[in-house]
Design a protein around this motif. Structure first.
Motif: not given
Length: 271
Positions: A246-271
């Motif tokens: 379940c933990d690994r599946a959670s990470y897979e969902r969080r890293a599914a696309d670029w926008r998810t990464l940005v919204e979860s603050s793991f990737v800074p939004a491009r200025r």
């Protein structure tokens, strides 16, 4: 690649090619016309294109880098009939940024040998794509690029690829918890620059806005963890496999696309 801890970390981790960065001899050796460094201009459209001697420039740079990618150090070749061989590309640093005032260079000296870096196809895409929403332009070759640059690679293309898999996201988070132990390759940066290639690291679209020295340090720690003969704790690969499904599946969902990464603050939004 594991680098001995005896290495002087006050010196930026340039590769052999960059340490010997005088490329002037290549112009004569490969019969390259320096007057064509800015490329050729089409008389009909006025658009700037590659110079006529672009093939010679490519051969010269691939040879200068020892037929290895300047970012991941994987072997590359100029031409090959072997479908499994990694073809070499030439990336121009003039494409990564502009002048100090932020303006693009409009191709001036784009093909100068000092502005060119030999890279593999995957790393070329990591450095050259400008819009994360258009990753499918080159299909999925970028996914084969290493997440972190090699410590001995050319720091001017030392960018960290956005982790697009759950495992890569998890690995980066684990390495980030060790950030206090990250080696510094530039302990006293110049007032106008935080790292040796901050602008390149920030403008490569598949890279986090991470200073080159930090991205390199992450990669070195990952390599050191993999090479550790008798780890005091589980290696990252083993710890990932030990996670609950379940933990690994959670990470897979969080890293599914670029926008998810940005919204979860793991990737800074491009200025």
């Amino acid at each position: 690649m594991h680098v001995s801890h005896a290495t002087d970390r006050t010196i930026a981790p340039y590769n052999t090619a960059y340490l010997r960065d005088d490329r002037t001899h290549l112009y004569e050796e490969y019969d390259i016309d320096r007057a064509r460094d800015s490329g050729a201009v089409c008389p009909e459209t006025g658009e700037r294109d590659a110079p006529h001697d672009v093939s010679a420039r490519r051969e010269a740079i691939l040879s200068f880098y020892g037929h290895r990618c300047g970012r991941c150090l994987s072997p590359i070749v100029a031409t090959s009939v072997d479908a499994d061989a990694e073809l070499g590309y030439v990336y121009s640093l003039a494409d990564a940024g502009g002048t100090d005032d932020g303006d693009r260079d409009d191709g001036r000296d784009r093909w100068a040998l000092e502005n060119l870096v030999a890279v593999c196809e995957s790393c070329y895409e990591v450095c050259s794509i400008e819009d994360p929403d258009r990753l499918d332009v080159f299909e999925s070759a970028y996914q084969d690029a290493q997440q972190f640059p090699q410590w001995l690679g050319d720091p001017r293309v030392a960018v960290e690829r956005i982790p697009l898999s759950g495992r890569e996201l998890w690995v980066r988070e684990q390495l980030a918890t060790r950030s206090g132990d990250l080696p510094s390759v530039d302990p006293e940066p110049r007032s106008n620059s935080k790292s040796v290639n901050e602008r390149v690291a920030e403008t490569a679209c598949l890279a986090r806005e991470t200073p080159a020295k930090t991205a390199i340090s992450f990669g070195e720690q990952l390599a050191a963890d993999a090479w550790q003969p008798m780890p005091t704790e589980q290696r990252l690969t083993e710890r990932w496999e030990a996670l609950e499904d379940c933990d690994r599946a959670s990470y897979e969902r969080r890293a599914a696309d670029w926008r998810t990464l940005v919204e979860s603050s793991f990737v800074p939004a491009r200025r």
